[in-house]
Motif scaffolding. Structure first.
Motif, PDB file in Angstrom:
ATOM      1  N   GLU A 167      -5.017  -9.622  -0.871  1.00  0.00           N
ATOM      2  CA  GLU A 167      -5.316 -10.277   0.415  1.00  0.00           C
ATOM      3  C   GLU A 167      -4.775 -11.706   0.402  1.00  0.00           C
ATOM      4  O   GLU A 167      -4.680 -12.348  -0.632  1.00  0.00           O
ATOM      5  N   ASN A 275      -9.748  -2.037  -2.907  1.00  0.00           N
ATOM      6  CA  ASN A 275      -9.062  -2.860  -1.902  1.00  0.00           C
ATOM      7  C   ASN A 275      -7.930  -2.021  -1.326  1.00  0.00           C
ATOM      8  O   ASN A 275      -6.930  -1.808  -1.990  1.00  0.00           O
ATOM      9  N   ILE A 285      -9.853  -4.652  11.285  1.00  0.00           N
ATOM     10  CA  ILE A 285     -11.067  -3.961  10.849  1.00  0.00           C
ATOM     11  C   ILE A 285     -11.925  -3.758  12.097  1.00  0.00           C
ATOM     12  O   ILE A 285     -12.127  -4.703  12.878  1.00  0.00           O
ATOM     13  N   ARG A 288     -17.901  -2.235   9.667  1.00  0.00           N
ATOM     14  CA  ARG A 288     -18.294  -1.897   8.296  1.00  0.00           C
ATOM     15  C   ARG A 288     -19.654  -1.231   8.372  1.00  0.00           C
ATOM     16  O   ARG A 288     -20.595  -1.832   8.897  1.00  0.00           O
ATOM     17  N   GLU A 297     -13.450 -11.963   9.518  1.00  0.00           N
ATOM     18  CA  GLU A 297     -12.768 -10.709   9.187  1.00  0.00           C
ATOM     19  C   GLU A 297     -11.988 -10.141  10.364  1.00  0.00           C
ATOM     20  O   GLU A 297     -11.535  -9.003  10.288  1.00  0.00           O
ATOM     21  N   LYS A 301      -4.608  -7.755   9.529  1.00  0.00           N
ATOM     22  CA  LYS A 301      -4.543  -7.612   8.089  1.00  0.00           C
ATOM     23  C   LYS A 301      -3.676  -6.423   7.678  1.00  0.00           C
ATOM     24  O   LYS A 301      -3.232  -5.631   8.529  1.00  0.00           O
ATOM     25  N   THR A 303      -4.585  -5.333   4.171  1.00  0.00           N
ATOM     26  CA  THR A 303      -5.367  -4.999   2.974  1.00  0.00           C
ATOM     27  C   THR A 303      -6.826  -5.311   3.287  1.00  0.00           C
ATOM     28  O   THR A 303      -7.121  -6.353   3.879  1.00  0.00           O
ATOM     29  N   VAL A 304      -7.717  -4.409   2.892  1.00  0.00           N
ATOM     30  CA  VAL A 304      -9.133  -4.635   3.199  1.00  0.00           C
ATOM     31  C   VAL A 304      -9.980  -4.315   1.976  1.00  0.00           C
ATOM     32  O   VAL A 304      -9.748  -3.324   1.277  1.00  0.00           O
ATOM     33  N   HIS A 305     -10.953  -5.175   1.730  1.00  0.00           N
ATOM     34  CA  HIS A 305     -11.897  -4.918   0.651  1.00  0.00           C
ATOM     35  C   HIS A 305     -12.923  -3.881   1.111  1.00  0.00           C
ATOM     36  O   HIS A 305     -13.486  -4.004   2.201  1.00  0.00           O
ATOM     37  N   VAL A 312     -15.597   1.769   6.010  1.00  0.00           N
ATOM     38  CA  VAL A 312     -14.877   0.772   6.804  1.00  0.00           C
ATOM     39  C   VAL A 312     -13.957   1.520   7.760  1.00  0.00           C
ATOM     40  O   VAL A 312     -13.264   2.454   7.353  1.00  0.00           O
ATOM     41  N   LEU A 314     -10.745   1.153  10.439  1.00  0.00           N
ATOM     42  CA  LEU A 314      -9.617   0.284  10.774  1.00  0.00           C
ATOM     43  C   LEU A 314      -8.927   0.801  12.031  1.00  0.00           C
ATOM     44  O   LEU A 314      -8.840   2.018  12.238  1.00  0.00           O
TER      45      LEU A 314
END
Ligand SMILES: [Cu+2]
Length: 375
Positions: A167, A275, A285, A288, A297, A301, A303-305, A312, A314
């Protein structure tokens, strides 16, 4: 030109990718992607930053942007270093090796001389597995202005920012004349962020040039809104080496996506932190565990944790370029997991052509291999 495991560059070989930069102004990076060996390559130092600039961007012009003066690249990596000053590489289970020495741009005990009232730090987590909770020793606030894929619509004031492997974030922090303050990482609830470490000391000069305030409107892209009939796909991240019951197979196309689509990709994580990264796209995102997001957030993006035992969703925007035989990857960016097989492949095709695409890829011909030779 994406640069995946189908494009090995042999010793002495040359790969000459060419592309038009269509990205928004952003902080990007590059590293090798050899199947099963990415962790050791990146750990040994083959990685770097790419800054995509946009001189026409009005908001960007008000942010600190004098590279190396008030616009500072900050590449975060953890390493184990032995008594002889050598990097120690070990194949450690579960998450892979996490070092106990922190490098910034390859430097131990890093500091930067600050000469302006505000500095922009372009943070990249280029670590194999460690998650950083970036904060300052005096808990001073800073402004988050950009995520992986570019500027936010508006700055978000924070005192702490979680940054998982791969990230990026751009922050603007204010300094007082003559002060020294340490940016570090603090322990959090995750299993891949243990420990409190100093990362970078800001050393402000006795007098500082003034900087404009961070603009309230940064002009960045807002959240992606998937269409009502958006295709939804589910990816179950399993253990440390499988997605949807399968490990990575370079000859198998897992997903076929129509060009330009905005789809909903749902990530289900049964165990361990991951990730998740998708090549060639930007995404927002959506939520969550069904709950709305924090403001920090909401940027674009790639890349997401995904904390352990969480879901999650997207909204993913796919490229317009089509090629049924050159796959993009999606994978966990904890590099040991990627190497162990927590990765899959998708191709982007003309809308309507999805059903005619072969799900088997012939990798023997080397059509995608970089050519060897002199130039
Ligand atoms: Cu993982």
């Amino acid at each position: 030109m994406d640069g995946g495991p189908h494009q090995p560059i042999t010793a002495g070989g040359v790969w000459e990718p060419r592309w038009e930069v269509g990205n928004a102004a952003s902080t990007a990076w590059y590293h090798p992607h050899p199947h099963g060996q990415t962790a050791s390559h990146v750990f040994r130092g083959v990685a770097g930053l790419i800054v995509v600039d946009d001189p026409g961007d009005v908001a960007a012009s008000q942010l600190p942007r004098d590279y190396g003066v008030d616009d500072i690249p900050v590449i975060l990596q953890d390493r184990t270093i032995d008594a002889n000053g050598q990097v120690v590489w070990d194949a450690v289970p579960t998450f892979g090796q996490m070092g106990e020495r922190m490098l910034v741009n390859g430097t131990l005990d890093a500091f930067v001389d600050v000469t302006t009232r505000r500095v922009r730090l372009r943070l990249l987590n280029a670590s194999n597995a460690r998650l950083y909770n970036v904060c300052f020793a005096d808990a001073r606030p800073f402004a988050l202005v950009a995520a992986d894929q570019g500027l936010l619509p508006a700055p978000v004031d924070l005192t702490r920012l979680a940054l998982g492997p791969a990230e990026r974030a751009e922050i603007v922090v204010e300094c007082a004349p003559g002060e020294r303050v340490v940016m570090g990482t603090a322990s959090g609830p995750e299993t891949i962020d243990e420990g409190d470490f100093a990362l970078l000391e800001l050393r402000a000069a006795a007098s500082l040039r003034d900087s404009p305030a961070v603009p309230a409107d940064l002009g960045g892209a807002g959240p992606l809104a998937p269409p009502a009939q958006a295709r939804a796909r589910t990816f179950r991240l399993q253990g440390h080496d499988a997605i949807n019951d399968r490990g990575m197979d370079m000859t198998r196309i897992d997903e076929v996506v129509p060009a330009g689509a905005v789809e909903i990709w749902e990530l289900e994580n049964n165990v361990y932190s991951h990730n998740f990264h998708i090549h060639g796209v930007d995404f927002s995102i959506l939520d969550r565990d069904g709950r709305p997001l924090h403001a920090w957030e909401t940027g674009r993006k790639d890349t997401v944790h995904v904390p352990e035992k969480s879901r999650v969703r997207l909204a993913v925007r796919f490229p317009q370029f089509t090629d049924p035989s050159s796959p993009y990857m999606y994978h966990c960016h904890i590099l040991r997991h990627e190497d162990a097989g927590m990765m899959g492949q998708f191709v982007v095709v003309e809308p309507g052509a999805e059903s005619s695409v072969s799900h088997t890829l012939d990798t023997r011909g080397g059509a995608h291999a970089a050519h060897s030779g002199r130039h």
